[in-house]
Structures are given as structure tokens and as C-alpha cells.
Enzyme design. Structure first.
Site, PDB file in Angstrom:
ATOM      1  N   LYS A  97      -7.633   9.114 -14.525  1.00 41.12           N
ATOM      2  CA  LYS A  97      -6.700   7.981 -14.587  1.00 41.12           C
ATOM      3  C   LYS A  97      -7.536   6.712 -14.436  1.00 41.12           C
ATOM      4  O   LYS A  97      -7.890   6.312 -13.331  1.00 41.12           O
ATOM      5  CB  LYS A  97      -5.664   8.090 -13.455  1.00 41.12           C
ATOM      6  CG  LYS A  97      -4.885   6.796 -13.166  1.00 41.12           C
ATOM      7  CD  LYS A  97      -4.123   6.275 -14.362  1.00 41.12           C
ATOM      8  CE  LYS A  97      -3.414   4.964 -14.020  1.00 41.12           C
ATOM      9  NZ  LYS A  97      -4.351   3.814 -13.965  1.00 41.12           N
ATOM     10  N   GLU A 175     -13.481   6.467  -1.903  1.00 39.67           N
ATOM     11  CA  GLU A 175     -14.482   5.410  -1.789  1.00 39.67           C
ATOM     12  C   GLU A 175     -13.709   4.089  -1.837  1.00 39.67           C
ATOM     13  O   GLU A 175     -13.266   3.663  -2.899  1.00 39.67           O
ATOM     14  CB  GLU A 175     -15.498   5.484  -2.937  1.00 39.67           C
ATOM     15  CG  GLU A 175     -16.579   4.419  -2.851  1.00 39.67           C
ATOM     16  CD  GLU A 175     -17.450   4.347  -4.096  1.00 39.67           C
ATOM     17  OE1 GLU A 175     -18.477   3.654  -4.048  1.00 39.67           O
ATOM     18  OE2 GLU A 175     -17.086   4.961  -5.115  1.00 39.67           O
ATOM     19  N   CYS A 209     -18.264  -2.728  -5.137  1.00 44.01           N
ATOM     20  CA  CYS A 209     -17.742  -2.359  -3.820  1.00 44.01           C
ATOM     21  C   CYS A 209     -18.804  -2.454  -2.732  1.00 44.01           C
ATOM     22  O   CYS A 209     -18.476  -2.386  -1.545  1.00 44.01           O
ATOM     23  CB  CYS A 209     -17.148  -0.953  -3.852  1.00 44.01           C
ATOM     24  SG  CYS A 209     -18.323   0.318  -4.345  1.00 44.01           S
ATOM     25  N   GLU A 307     -12.471  -8.740   1.638  1.00 45.45           N
ATOM     26  CA  GLU A 307     -13.453  -8.523   0.577  1.00 45.45           C
ATOM     27  C   GLU A 307     -13.209  -9.546  -0.535  1.00 45.45           C
ATOM     28  O   GLU A 307     -12.143  -9.564  -1.154  1.00 45.45           O
ATOM     29  CB  GLU A 307     -13.318  -7.102   0.032  1.00 45.45           C
ATOM     30  CG  GLU A 307     -14.426  -6.692  -0.904  1.00 45.45           C
ATOM     31  CD  GLU A 307     -14.301  -5.235  -1.331  1.00 45.45           C
ATOM     32  OE1 GLU A 307     -15.326  -4.649  -1.705  1.00 45.45           O
ATOM     33  OE2 GLU A 307     -13.175  -4.689  -1.292  1.00 45.45           O
TER      34      GLU A 307
END
Length: 339
Positions: A97, A175, A209, A307
């Protein structure tokens, strides 16, 4: 690898990644297939000693089953091969996906998998619109047919998927988002520290990330580090991601650009100083945000606890960071008095 240039251009079209980095991603992505293909030859069992005399314990490795792979837009090829490589090597069929931002890269990988001889039904792709993405995720997470789910993305969505997987006791690999710090002490090689900060902070225009989100610098080298960092950031070439000279491209969408803008404005309102950048490069397009450096950052600013996922380097002194962490520790203790 035979389709490297075509894949790289597709990544750049979909994600806005500069072409030189897109080529690197194809190399990176292919390495996961090569490595796991070799490891597939070495999937072996093991014989262990038993507590019962005259007996042995035999361990046999078997495929988990169908694996659902939910991947992000910032590495639309490599994040698929990183998950699919070990799954296929272990004998698992996969359902990918991809992000709604980058569906074509996933479909291209599926076509190449078919051309390479992967049987029909083993490597599958389900695309969706942004509105239908939650329902697709719920279906994969709650299905009895799916025995493993791997997800790379935000912490919020990761928690949701983990909860949904609990009903069928799936194996889960997550993750999730982070707030990675870079610590620079007085003993550091400043030139090396600046080079490391540039590579970490501004790769893919700050959209990875593991990007450095906060730069904590000891007072003795703070000014020297900041001066050299600003000089390096000022030299970054921002432009059309298809231009070979471009080092910084656009952000993925308006929400991403708005988040960086909000972090900059919040930091400035609370006392930070912008030394370079701090605004959109409107002459290039509304999604281009100038590579930025802010100093005088403190723990009350959003950039230290969220973030950013964009080209904003937030620099704070180590003493400020210690005070920030102590305040958060005290706040946590007040909220959890019995802990």
C-alpha cells in the site's frame, strides 16, 4: 538497474526529489533486492541440544504468510524494496500500500517484478486516494489473511495500525516519526560536524525520517559551528529537481510547506533568530522553502518537540537543551506522580 533512469525520473516527478538523489535511491533500493536474494539461499534450520538425554530440538524457518507493506512517499522505491525484499526471500506474498502521493513508483516496481518472473499474485499493489487510505489500512490490519504488517510513517498512524492488528494478533514492524538530535561538543572536528549536519539535515530537502531535527552545540564551539553551517547552507542550489545542478527541490505538498512555515514563525515569535532562509522561494513555486538556519532555539518552540520534515536547521546551545529536558522531566513527573 536496467531501468534506473526511468525509475529515477518517476521518483522526481512524483516526490519532487532532485534527480541526483533519485538515482541514488534506485541504487539503494536495488541493493535490498540483491542482498535479500542472496540471503534467501541461507535460510536454514538449526538443531539444539535438549534437556532430555538422547533428544534434539529442531528449529525450522517457515514463511509467516501474507505481508502487508505500507510505505511512505519520501522513498517511494527504496521503502518498498526494503520491505518486499526480505518478505519475498522468506517466501511470503506481499500486498504493498504505497502513499497516495507516489503510487506510480509502486506500480512501476510491480511491473518490473512481473517482468523479472515473480509469479502473479505474489507481489501486489493497492493504490488509494487520500480519503480512502484509512479504510484500506483498516482492511489490511484487520484481515485474517494478512499475518504480518510493516509500516513506515507517522507515530500517530503507527499506533492506530498497531491497535487494529491486535484483533488478529499480527506480527508488526513499525518505523515511526522521530525528533533526531545532533550533539556537537567542544572536542568536535567542526568541519566534519558541519558536513555531517548538512548531509543529515538537508537530504531530500529535509524530508527523511532520520533527518537531524535539533542541533545541540556546546558553547565553546557554537559560534564557529553556526558560522560555517550558515555558509554551507547559503551555497545550496535550489531549483527545478530535474536540473543536474539542483541540490534542493520542492516539498511534497502544501501541508508540508505550511508546517515548516509554522515552525519558523513560532520559533521567531519565541525569540529565535533566523540567519538564512526562513521563507518560501515563491519565484520557484509555492512548495519551495528556502534552506534555513535558526539560532537561539529553546525548548518552548515547536521545532524542538515536533518533527519538522523540512529544510530548517534549529540550533541550540547544550545548556538550553539540558534545561529543556529537565523541564520536560519535571512536567512528566507531575503528570505521573506514582511512577
Amino acid at each position: 538497474m536496467a531501468n534506473k533512469e526511468e525509475l529515477a525520473k518517476l521518483i522526481t516527478v512524483e516526490a519532487g526529489k532532485v534527480l541526483r538523489e533519485s538515482r541514488g535511491e534506485v541504487d539503494y533500493g536495488a541493493s535490498f533486492i540483491s542482498w535479500n536474494a542472496e540471503e534467501a539461499k541461507r535460510i536454514e534450520g538449526e538443531v539444539l541440544s535438549s534437556l532430555v538425554p538422547g533428544r534434539r530440538t529442531l528449529l525450522v524457518s517457515q514463511p509467516v504468510g501474507v505481508a502487508a507493506l505500507v510505505t511512505p512517499w519520501n522513498f517511494p522505491v527504496a521503502m518498498i524494496t526494503r520491505k518486499a525484499g526480505p518478505a519475498l526471500a522468506a517466501g511470503c506474498a506481499v500486498v504493498v500500500k504505497p502513499s497516495e502521493e507516489t503510487p506510480f513508483s509502486a506500480l512501476a516496481i510491480a511491473e518490473l517484478a512481473h517482468e523479472a518472473g515473480i509469479p502473479p499474485g505474489v507481489f501486489n499493489v493497492v493504490t488509494s486516494s487520500r480519503d480512502s487510505t484509512p479504510s484500506v489500512g483498516t482492511t489490511l490490519a484487520s484481515s485474517d489473511l494478512v499475518r504480518k504488517l510493516s509500516f513506515t510513517g507517522s507515530t500517530t498512524v503507527g499506533k492506530l495500525l498497531m491497535a487494529q492488528c491486535a484483533s488478529t494478533v499480527k506480527k508488526v514492524s513499525l518505523e515511526l516519526g522521530g525528533n533526531a538530535p545532533l550533539l556537537i561538543f567542544n572536542s568536535a572536528d567542526i568541519d566534519q560536524a558541519v558536513a555531517g549536519a548538512m548531509a543529515s539535515k538537508f537530504r531530500n530537502t529535509g524530508q527523511t525520517c532520520i533527518c537531524t531535527n535539533r542541533i545541540l552545540v556546546q558553547r565553546g564551539v557554537h559560534d564557529e559551528f553556526v558560522e560555517k553551517l550558515v555558509s554551507a547552507v547559503s551555497k545550496l542550489v535550489q531549483g527545478n529537481p530535474f536540473d543536474e545542478s539542483s541540490q534542493q527541490g520542492p516539498l511534497i505538498n502544501e501541508a508540508a510547506a505550511q508546517k515548516v512555515e509554522n515552525h519558523v514563525n513560532d520559533a521567531v515569535e519565541k525569540g529565535a533568530e533566523l540567519l538564512v532562509g526562513g521563507a518560501r522561494a515563491e519565484e520557484l513555486g509555492s512548495l519551495f522553502f528556502r534552506p534555513s538556519v535558526a539560532v537561539g532555539v529553546s525548548g518552548e518552540m515547536r521545532v524542538t518537540c515536533e518533527e519538522t520534515f523540512g529544510p530548517l536547521a534549529a540550533v541550540m546551545t547544550c545548556i538550553s537543551a539540558v534545561l529543556m529536558m529537565r523541564k520536560r522531566e519535571l512536567r512528566w513527573q507531575m503528570q505521573h506522580p506514582l511512577a
